[in-house]
Design a protein around this motif. Sequence first.
Motif, PDB file in Angstrom:
ATOM      1  N   LEU A 100       1.031  -0.974  -0.316  1.00  0.00           N
ATOM      2  CA  LEU A 100      -0.235  -0.149  -0.019  1.00  0.00           C
ATOM      3  C   LEU A 100       0.717   1.034  -0.220  1.00  0.00           C
ATOM      4  N   GLU A 101       2.041   1.124   0.767  1.00  0.00           N
ATOM      5  CA  GLU A 101       3.115   2.412   0.954  1.00  0.00           C
ATOM      6  C   GLU A 101       3.299   2.732  -0.409  1.00  0.00           C
ATOM      7  N   LYS A 102       4.127   1.395  -1.065  1.00  0.00           N
ATOM      8  CA  LYS A 102       4.455   1.938  -2.684  1.00  0.00           C
ATOM      9  C   LYS A 102       3.721   2.198  -3.898  1.00  0.00           C
ATOM     10  N   TYR A 103       2.723   1.812  -3.595  1.00  0.00           N
ATOM     11  CA  TYR A 103       1.910   1.633  -5.046  1.00  0.00           C
ATOM     12  C   TYR A 103       0.072   2.400  -4.684  1.00  0.00           C
ATOM     13  N   ALA A 104      -0.008   2.718  -3.519  1.00  0.00           N
ATOM     14  CA  ALA A 104      -1.461   3.140  -3.491  1.00  0.00           C
ATOM     15  C   ALA A 104      -1.585   3.899  -3.326  1.00  0.00           C
TER      16      ALA A 104
END
Length: 317
Positions: A100-104
């Motif tokens: 989530l941190e990287k892509y959302a």
Amino acid sequence: YSLLFGIAKGDVFGKDQVKGRKKLWLDLHYVTSQLILLGLVYPCLFHLFSEVIPTDKEEVAFKDLDAAILVGSMPRREGMERKDLLKANVAIFKSQGAALEKYAKKTVKVLVVGNPANTNCLIAAKSAPSIPKENFSCLTRLDHNRARSQVAMRCGVPATQVKNVIIWGNHSSTQYPDVHHCKVNMAGSDLACFDAVKDDDWLKGAFISTVQQRGAAVIAARKLSSAMSAAKAICDHMRDIWSGTPEGEFVSMGVYSSSNSYGVAEDLIYSFPVHIKDKQWKIVDGLAINDFSRGKMDATAAELVEERDTAVTFLSA
């Protein structure tokens, strides 16, 4: 699969979907061995779906998400200690939080369903430091709905005529279903729950234990968890985040404790009564808490503190 129908019918994001978007993109993140099962999804497509993307790649599933429902977790197996269960789930939700941190999107609304839901939610939030912790919540709406239905059946009214039950604390057998602020509409008048039910012993005894143990009772009866009612609760939870709660009504959600509300320790995901407006939840403050409730609220908080402290040791390992 029970959840897909609710989303597809528009029970969560509305019949016309979110503002500015007419269609819904659904990313289904599965482990590789389960992808073959997603052949079952395609015959069930509804007009609201623009595209269904089954994938085992985090960079595909989590890319630019507006909403994430984290359903899967490691279930407790025979002979497994709770510490082992926490260790397995920390690895899962640390990975999902990092994705989530990287892509959302940083505005993503994250609902954690997989148990132990409160602590799994906290681990996911800690693993996504640039996403506000207020964007993370865990599912206690299933317990909320069960409490509501128990009162409704006892009073002989539809569940829609029961409002403002509260689930305090952990989604476990220590949770506290509280009806001291509940109202039951009978013959056109809102009555206090204790006045409507007229059985204090039941409300302080069998009612509480029935709600606390309902999940175990369902598993014992059907050898599976309560998929349909859980899916309904997920839809209710996410719909209220998107559309808000009616004025004067509140619902139960596991949310981040950051301000010592109701004497609950900080840095927990604890179920509170909340009101939601403009996609933001706010804990309902100022409710009177008697000694009976205080003891049960503190007991479930103590369990969450213990879970958190154990899980965090695995998070930093």
